[in-house]
Design a protein around this motif. Sequence first.
Motif, mmCIF file in Angstrom:
data_model
loop_
_atom_site.group_PDB
_atom_site.id
_atom_site.type_symbol
_atom_site.label_atom_id
_atom_site.label_comp_id
_atom_site.label_asym_id
_atom_site.label_seq_id
_atom_site.Cartn_x
_atom_site.Cartn_y
_atom_site.Cartn_z
ATOM 1 N N GLY A 1 39.088 -28.466 -31.497
ATOM 2 C CA GLY A 1 38.529 -28.783 -32.645
ATOM 3 C C GLY A 1 36.556 -29.365 -32.850
ATOM 4 O O GLY A 1 35.967 -28.923 -34.131
ATOM 5 N N VAL B 1 41.896 -20.258 -44.163
ATOM 6 C CA VAL B 1 42.719 -22.057 -44.436
ATOM 7 C C VAL B 1 42.403 -22.850 -45.425
ATOM 8 O O VAL B 1 41.431 -22.400 -45.456
ATOM 9 N N HIS C 1 43.265 -28.395 -44.567
ATOM 10 C CA HIS C 1 43.956 -28.073 -42.932
ATOM 11 C C HIS C 1 42.725 -28.019 -41.895
ATOM 12 O O HIS C 1 42.627 -28.222 -40.944
ATOM 13 N N MET C 2 41.680 -27.341 -42.740
ATOM 14 C CA MET C 2 40.468 -26.764 -41.773
ATOM 15 C C MET C 2 39.651 -28.343 -41.523
ATOM 16 O O MET C 2 39.546 -28.422 -39.845
ATOM 17 N N ILE D 1 42.107 -29.718 -38.160
ATOM 18 C CA ILE D 1 42.062 -28.755 -37.458
ATOM 19 C C ILE D 1 40.425 -29.222 -36.483
ATOM 20 O O ILE D 1 40.797 -29.386 -35.005
ATOM 21 N N GLU D 2 39.445 -29.325 -36.904
ATOM 22 C CA GLU D 2 38.525 -29.872 -36.464
ATOM 23 C C GLU D 2 38.298 -31.061 -36.227
ATOM 24 O O GLU D 2 37.878 -31.821 -34.935
ATOM 25 N N ARG E 1 45.552 -31.394 -36.141
ATOM 26 C CA ARG E 1 46.433 -30.803 -36.788
ATOM 27 C C ARG E 1 46.472 -29.691 -35.378
ATOM 28 O O ARG E 1 45.633 -29.342 -34.758
ATOM 29 N N ASN E 2 47.461 -28.657 -35.155
ATOM 30 C CA ASN E 2 47.670 -28.208 -33.546
ATOM 31 C C ASN E 2 47.558 -26.391 -34.512
ATOM 32 O O ASN E 2 48.133 -26.125 -35.196
ATOM 33 N N VAL E 3 45.914 -26.486 -33.895
ATOM 34 C CA VAL E 3 45.988 -25.011 -35.029
ATOM 35 C C VAL E 3 46.555 -24.054 -34.006
ATOM 36 O O VAL E 3 46.973 -23.995 -32.930
ATOM 37 N N THR E 4 47.722 -23.202 -35.289
ATOM 38 C CA THR E 4 48.271 -22.176 -34.598
ATOM 39 C C THR E 4 47.282 -20.794 -33.850
ATOM 40 O O THR E 4 46.567 -20.538 -34.069
ATOM 41 N N ASN F 1 46.275 -18.937 -36.445
ATOM 42 C CA ASN F 1 44.067 -19.642 -37.388
ATOM 43 C C ASN F 1 43.560 -19.171 -36.546
ATOM 44 O O ASN F 1 41.855 -19.756 -36.820
ATOM 45 N N LEU F 2 43.842 -19.165 -34.786
ATOM 46 C CA LEU F 2 42.061 -19.906 -34.022
ATOM 47 C C LEU F 2 41.834 -18.190 -33.980
ATOM 48 O O LEU F 2 40.703 -18.066 -34.772
#
Length: 81
Positions: free
Chosen positions: A18, A41, A45-46, A49-50, A54-57, A60-61
């Motif tokens: 993140g 995204v 949620h972003m 992630i940052e 959240r576990n970035v998939t 999404n990565l």
Amino acid sequence: MPRISSKVDKDEHLVKVGAAIRARRKATGVSQEALADYAGVDRSHMGKIERGERNVTLLNLVRIAEAMDCKPSDVLSEAGL
């Protein structure tokens, strides 16, 4: 290994990824909202992630990296992974 919760996942690796995403985004002068829009995204949620919440998939990565005109491996490398 414990199962990652769908609530707050806060893990050292997630925090590093993140932070790498945030640093690259800020270096390019793109807002979080714009990056989220480019990557497809949700903005909230972003933000999670940052912050490493959240576990970035993988998908999404890939989307986030493409939106920042780099490879997912660049993001992971910058995160020290």
